[in-house]
Design an enzyme around this catalytic site. Structure first.
Site, PDB file in Angstrom:
ATOM      1  N   GLU A  41      62.058  31.792  99.505  1.00  0.00           N
ATOM      2  CA  GLU A  41      63.515  31.864  99.611  1.00  0.00           C
ATOM      3  C   GLU A  41      64.048  30.636  98.882  1.00  0.00           C
ATOM      4  O   GLU A  41      63.932  29.508  99.373  1.00  0.00           O
ATOM      5  CB  GLU A  41      63.955  31.858 101.071  1.00  0.00           C
ATOM      6  N   ARG A  45      71.424  25.773  96.837  1.00  0.00           N
ATOM      7  CA  ARG A  45      72.022  24.463  97.083  1.00  0.00           C
ATOM      8  C   ARG A  45      71.966  23.585  95.840  1.00  0.00           C
ATOM      9  O   ARG A  45      72.411  22.439  95.870  1.00  0.00           O
ATOM     10  CB  ARG A  45      71.320  23.777  98.255  1.00  0.00           C
ATOM     11  N   THR A  69      70.910  30.420 101.347  1.00  0.00           N
ATOM     12  CA  THR A  69      72.169  29.671 101.347  1.00  0.00           C
ATOM     13  C   THR A  69      73.189  30.344 100.425  1.00  0.00           C
ATOM     14  O   THR A  69      73.915  29.678  99.681  1.00  0.00           O
ATOM     15  CB  THR A  69      71.961  28.195 100.936  1.00  0.00           C
ATOM     16  N   LYS A 129      68.898  36.573 110.531  1.00  0.00           N
ATOM     17  CA  LYS A 129      68.332  35.232 110.598  1.00  0.00           C
ATOM     18  C   LYS A 129      68.835  34.574 111.880  1.00  0.00           C
ATOM     19  O   LYS A 129      69.960  34.821 112.315  1.00  0.00           O
ATOM     20  CB  LYS A 129      68.803  34.443 109.370  1.00  0.00           C
TER      21      LYS A 129
END
Length: 321
Positions: A41, A45, A69, A129
């Protein structure tokens, strides 16, 4: 469940990586795959995220690479265009989730409360999640929240590590755990690919927990099987127990009444999660599984299966702990 999420479930661990330089993507992917986790994953960022995903997916097309993210539709587009197979977000933004659904890409938004889960159900999701996992109450909270939402499954991330990994994965409503302990940022930035590969391999072995279960001996008759088992019992204090097809001496030795697989017998190796072990052995190591030997329980869950090859005249089979 979506096919990509099924694949993630079979892998069991999703390495969560932050890549500052695109050139680190290829050696990182190599280290993860060599260590036994063909999955990543890549968090959005940094500005290198989309490029890193593209490099990974083009060079390792069988690797399950997703984007983390992800906060908006623009990032979804960038991730999908780069080849991301799934999307992960830290929170539940209905607009972003709907956009992913419209594009047909699996999305697991972050949740930490019953209200979040009910939003996810309303949006038609089966997996969410749980983030940040440890800080939000950990496994105890997941179990408490899962009780009224019987069809929802979870992927906890945040504070998951080698020490608590199997505690999470033991709960059947958890499909996989996300974590970064095998891909720390300082090792990525320093190009310590051998160390990352080692940490990845250790994570896989911790998850699977391979241990010797017992040794099987091919007897030629019930009389011989009982005699061998009793002899073990006399010498080593292992009481004999007669079954339908074999006789056990304690839990360490199984003697078949008639010859079965293996020239001499078999070696049984137990594992924490047999489906994940089969996936690892077959897809990562290229080990052939004798599917016709699979034994399942009343619910269809795999309980034991043999490998096709023999070791020194002994067949080998996996058994679920």
């Amino acid at each position: 469940m979506d096919a990509v999420l099924e694949q993630i479930s079979k892998i069991g661990i999703v390495p969560v990586v932050k890549i500052d330089r695109e050139e680190d993507a290829l050696p990182l992917a190599k280290a993860l795959c060599a260590g036994g986790l063909p999955c990543a994953e890549v968090t959005f960022r940094t500005s290198a995220a989309a490029g890193a995903i593209k490099i990974m997916t083009e060079n390792f097309p069988d690797m399950c690479v997703g984007a983390g993210t992800v906060l908006n539709a623009e990032q979804v587009d960038a991730a999908v265009e780069a080849g991301a197979k799934f999307i992960v977000s830290p929170g539940l933004n209905p607009k972003t989730v709907k956009y992913c659904i419209e594009k047909g890409v699996p999305v697991t938004p972050g949740t930490s409360s019953p209200s979040d889960i009910e939003q996810a159900i309303e949006l038609g999701l089966e997996v969410v999640k749980f983030f940040p996992a440890e800080q939000s109450g950990g496994l105890a909270k997941i179990k408490a929240m899962a009780a009224p939402y019987v069809n929802m499954k979870f992927m906890p991330t945040g504070g998951v590590n080698a020490k608590n990994l199997t505690s999470y994965l033991d709960f059947p409503k958890i499909i996989a755990c996300g974590g970064s302990w095998m891909v720390p940022g300082d090792l990525i930035n320093a190009g310590e690919w051998d160390k990352i590969e080692q940490l990845t391999r250790e994570a896989v072995q911790t998850m699977l927990g391979f241990e010797l279960a017992h040794v099987g001996i091919n007897g030629t008759s019930e009389e011989e099987a009982v005699k061998i088992a009793n002899r073990f019992g006399f010498i080593f204090g292992m009481p004999a127990k007669v079954g339908n097809s074999s006789v056990f001496a304690g839990s360490a030795v199984e003697v078949y009444k008639t010859p079965y697989l293996g020239e001499h017998g078999h070696i049984a190796v137990k594992t924490n999660y047999i489906d994940r072990a089969v996936n690892y052995l077959s897809t990562v190591l290229g080990v052939e599984i004798a599917e016709d030997t699979a034994k399942r329980d009343a619910k269809g869950n795999l309980k034991a299966v043999y490998l096709k090859e023999e070791f020194g005249g002994f067949a080998v089979h996996l058994v679920q702990k």
